[in-house]
Design an enzyme around this catalytic site. Structure first.
Site, mmCIF file in Angstrom:
data_model
loop_
_atom_site.group_PDB
_atom_site.id
_atom_site.type_symbol
_atom_site.label_atom_id
_atom_site.label_comp_id
_atom_site.label_asym_id
_atom_site.label_seq_id
_atom_site.Cartn_x
_atom_site.Cartn_y
_atom_site.Cartn_z
ATOM 1 N N HIS A 16 0.858 -1.184 0.000
ATOM 2 C CA HIS A 16 0.000 0.000 0.000
ATOM 3 C C HIS A 16 0.897 1.237 0.000
ATOM 4 C CE1 HIS A 16 -3.840 2.072 1.761
ATOM 5 N NE2 HIS A 16 -3.138 2.899 0.999
ATOM 6 N N HIS A 18 1.589 4.654 -2.776
ATOM 7 C CA HIS A 18 1.185 5.328 -4.025
ATOM 8 C C HIS A 18 2.391 6.018 -4.644
ATOM 9 C CE1 HIS A 18 -3.197 5.135 -2.906
ATOM 10 N NE2 HIS A 18 -2.653 5.039 -1.703
ATOM 11 N N HIS A 195 -9.145 0.586 -1.303
ATOM 12 C CA HIS A 195 -9.229 1.336 -0.056
ATOM 13 C C HIS A 195 -10.686 1.244 0.409
ATOM 14 C CE1 HIS A 195 -5.463 2.894 -1.493
ATOM 15 N NE2 HIS A 195 -5.405 3.931 -0.683
ATOM 16 N N GLU A 198 -11.800 3.458 5.335
ATOM 17 C CA GLU A 198 -10.748 4.359 5.806
ATOM 18 C C GLU A 198 -11.454 5.565 6.424
ATOM 19 O OE1 GLU A 198 -8.755 6.075 2.455
ATOM 20 O OE2 GLU A 198 -7.177 7.023 3.626
ATOM 21 N N ASP A 276 2.004 4.210 2.665
ATOM 22 C CA ASP A 276 0.942 4.921 1.945
ATOM 23 C C ASP A 276 1.516 5.954 0.965
ATOM 24 O OD1 ASP A 276 -1.623 5.520 1.176
ATOM 25 O OD2 ASP A 276 -2.310 6.275 3.108
ATOM 26 N N ASP A 277 1.848 7.135 1.478
ATOM 27 C CA ASP A 277 2.387 8.224 0.644
ATOM 28 C C ASP A 277 3.626 8.750 1.369
ATOM 29 O OD1 ASP A 277 0.011 8.598 -1.297
ATOM 30 O OD2 ASP A 277 -0.916 8.602 0.680
HETATM 31 N N1 ADE Z 1 -4.475 8.523 -2.366
HETATM 32 C C1 ADE Z 1 -3.233 8.394 -1.925
HETATM 33 N N2 ADE Z 1 -3.242 8.020 -0.638
HETATM 34 C C2 ADE Z 1 -4.531 7.859 -0.273
HETATM 35 C C3 ADE Z 1 -5.196 7.475 0.898
HETATM 36 N N3 ADE Z 1 -4.550 7.118 1.992
HETATM 37 N N4 ADE Z 1 -6.520 7.482 0.907
HETATM 38 C C4 ADE Z 1 -7.204 7.809 -0.184
HETATM 39 N N5 ADE Z 1 -6.629 8.162 -1.313
HETATM 40 C C5 ADE Z 1 -5.299 8.190 -1.374
HETATM 41 ZN ZN ZN Z 2 -3.601 4.760 0.192
#
Ligand code: ADE
Ligand code: ZN
Length: 346
Positions: A16, A18, A195, A198, A276-277
């Site tokens: 997970h 991006h 996803h 969340e 995640d990011d």
């Molecule tokens: N895009 C990138 N990270 C995300 C996240 N955690 N939730 C939703 N969209 C995303």
């Molecule tokens: Zn994500």
């Protein structure tokens, strides 16, 4: 060996993460300059600062807008894999990308896919870290555009692209809107994840599993409010790809000691940790372990379980999974034997 070094050094997979959320701030600045794109500030680090998922998605789009040619996609994919390798001993990553954030700006799907594949393959050659790609439906898109995205993707498919996922803001756009895209992806041979829960009730998990055919769930935190959904996911061995830092920031969990990931693990759900990011939340895959493990009070056995959950949840074939699990297990045991007394509970 001290705890933090141990947690950074253990071998990991990530499922997970991006690509657009993994662009280094300096690369973002460089890319903007390369293409003559004006940014609100020269200090792009300052842009990587948000309090809600909506604010985050604005910057995520801005980063995406600086990627235009194949070299751009190759560069960011390469650097993202390099960062995982250097900061967290990452060995394998199934990485999300958002095709429509690029194709809607006129970038051909083939440029995006070939560039990302070029970058991850170059990183594998240089660092030994293997990468695969998952295209994400962007929930704020029109469902017909998402279906078109899947059809375009299937036309330029190559072995590095293995799945379809779904991201962006969950609350306003529920998963059932996108059933056609998931059906088309499955018919085209792609694996499926999304996803879910969340930022919405656990019924979204059930919808993703039953209607969309998802095999894994990304995030899933609100599952804790529905014991029946918990039981169903336990019965069906559903894996959750959870992300401590990003979600603590944008959903206001004050710190990791109260993050719902702890309750999910306590409930016996199969979780594995992800960044995640990473650059956009000032983290990395090593740091997620360094921060989350002590906050949750987990010991060596739990860390090993999380790492091996990650291997089991990959979309590698069974032979590769078994080989990776054996290799990781032996390496983790060897590193654990080097831990100084008292650094981590057993
Ligand atoms: N895009 C990138 N990270 C995300 C996240 N955690 N939730 C939703 N969209 C995303
Ligand atoms: Zn994500």
């Amino acid at each position: 060996m001290l705890r933090d070094e141990f947690l950074r050094s253990i071998p990991k997979v990530e499922l997970h993460c991006h690509i657009e959320g993994s662009v280094r701030a300096a690369t973002f600045a460089d890319q903007a300059k390369k293409h003559g794109i004006a940014l609100p500030t020269d200090d792009v680090e300052k842009l990587y600062d948000y309090e809600t998922i909506y604010e985050f998605l604005v910057i995520f789009g801005m980063v995406s807008s600086t990627l235009l040619d194949q070299d751009d996609f190759a560069r960011v994919a390469y650097e993202a894999m390099e960062d995982g390798h250097r900061l967290g001993n990452l060995r394998y990553r199934e990485m999300f990308f958002n095709p429509t954030l690029h194709t809607k700006r006129g970038v051909p799907m083939k440029t995006v896919v070939d560039g990302l594949a070029e970058g991850i393959n170059a990183a594998e050659a240089d660092f030994g870290v293997k990468g695969r790609l998952i295209a994400d439906v962007y929930r704020q898109d029109d469902p017909a555009d998402c279906l078109q995205m899947v059809e375009e993707l299937l036309e330029v498919l190559r072995p590095e692209v293995i799945g379809l996922g779904m991201d962006a803001a969950e609350a306003p756009d529920p998963p059932e809107k996108f059933v056609d895209s998931f059906r088309a992806a499955k018919a085209g041979g792609l694996r499926l994840t999304s996803h879910a829960s969340e930022d919405a009730p656990p019924v979204n998990i059930t919808t993703c599993l039953d209607l969309l055919g998802c095999e894994r769930i990304d995030h899933g935190y609100h599952i804790l409010s529905d014991p029946a959904v918990i039981q169903r996911c336990l019965d069906d061995d559903i894996h959750f790809t959870v992300c401590p830092t990003s979600t603590a920031v944008v959903y206001g969990w004050p710190d990791l000691t109260s993050h719902p990931i702890i309750g999910m693990v306590d409930a016996g759900l199969k979780c594995m940790l992800n960044s995640d990011d990473p650059t956009m939340f000032h983290t990395d895959i090593g740091k997620e372990y360094v921060d989350m493990v002590p906050a949750a009070g987990w010991g060596v056995a739990k860390v090993k379980e999380l790492v091996l959950n990650g291997v089991e949840a990959t979309w590698l074939d069974d032979t590769d999974k078994a080989a990776m699990a054996a290799e990781f297990s032996a390496e983790l045991d060897r590193l654990a034997a080097e831990l100084e007394p008292g650094e981590l509970p057993a």
